[in-house]
Design a protein around this motif. Structure first.
Motif, PDB file in Angstrom:
ATOM      1  N   ARG A  59       0.893  -1.335  -0.227  1.00 42.69           N
ATOM      2  CA  ARG A  59      -0.041   0.010  -0.120  1.00 42.69           C
ATOM      3  C   ARG A  59       0.869   1.182  -0.003  1.00 42.69           C
ATOM      4  O   ARG A  59       1.906   1.278   0.793  1.00 42.69           O
ATOM      5  N   PHE A  60       0.444   2.148  -0.985  1.00 43.63           N
ATOM      6  CA  PHE A  60       1.179   3.398  -0.890  1.00 43.63           C
ATOM      7  C   PHE A  60       0.095   4.508  -0.838  1.00 43.63           C
ATOM      8  O   PHE A  60      -0.920   4.339  -1.509  1.00 43.63           O
ATOM      9  N   TRP A  61       0.639   5.617  -0.179  1.00 40.78           N
ATOM     10  CA  TRP A  61      -0.319   6.764  -0.405  1.00 40.78           C
ATOM     11  C   TRP A  61       0.624   8.119  -0.348  1.00 40.78           C
ATOM     12  O   TRP A  61       1.746   8.185   0.302  1.00 40.78           O
ATOM     13  N   TRP A  62       0.135   9.308  -0.656  1.00 40.92           N
ATOM     14  CA  TRP A  62       0.615  10.354  -0.507  1.00 40.92           C
ATOM     15  C   TRP A  62      -0.261  11.539  -0.620  1.00 40.92           C
ATOM     16  O   TRP A  62      -1.538  11.427  -0.860  1.00 40.92           O
ATOM     17  N   ASP A  63       0.311  12.694  -0.284  1.00 42.62           N
ATOM     18  CA  ASP A  63      -0.559  13.762  -0.131  1.00 42.62           C
ATOM     19  C   ASP A  63      -0.483  14.772  -1.395  1.00 42.62           C
ATOM     20  O   ASP A  63       0.460  14.855  -2.251  1.00 42.62           O
TER      21      ASP A  63
END
Length: 63
Positions: A59-63
């Motif tokens: 899982r990856f996430w960024w703003d």
């Protein structure tokens, strides 16, 4: 696999098996998504590469 406005979920069909190469992969994960390491208190950088060798989803996430 799935993605949203600021996230990416990958299904891992074959986890990496080489610990040295998996450390490089862990560094790439950090470069693309450092927030994961700051916001998850249970995530231990020293063993993250071992977790990648076991996980079936990344899982990856960024703003």
């Amino acid at each position: 696999m799935g993605f949203g406005h600021g996230s990416l979920h990958l299904s891992v069909a074959a986890q990496p098996t080489d610990a040295r190469l998996t450390r490089v992969l862990a560094a790439e994960h950090y470069q693309s998504c450092p927030d994961v390491f700051y916001e998850d208190p249970d995530l231990d950088w020293s063993t993250y590469h071992e977790e990648l060798m076991q996980r079936r989803e990344w899982r990856f996430w960024w703003d």
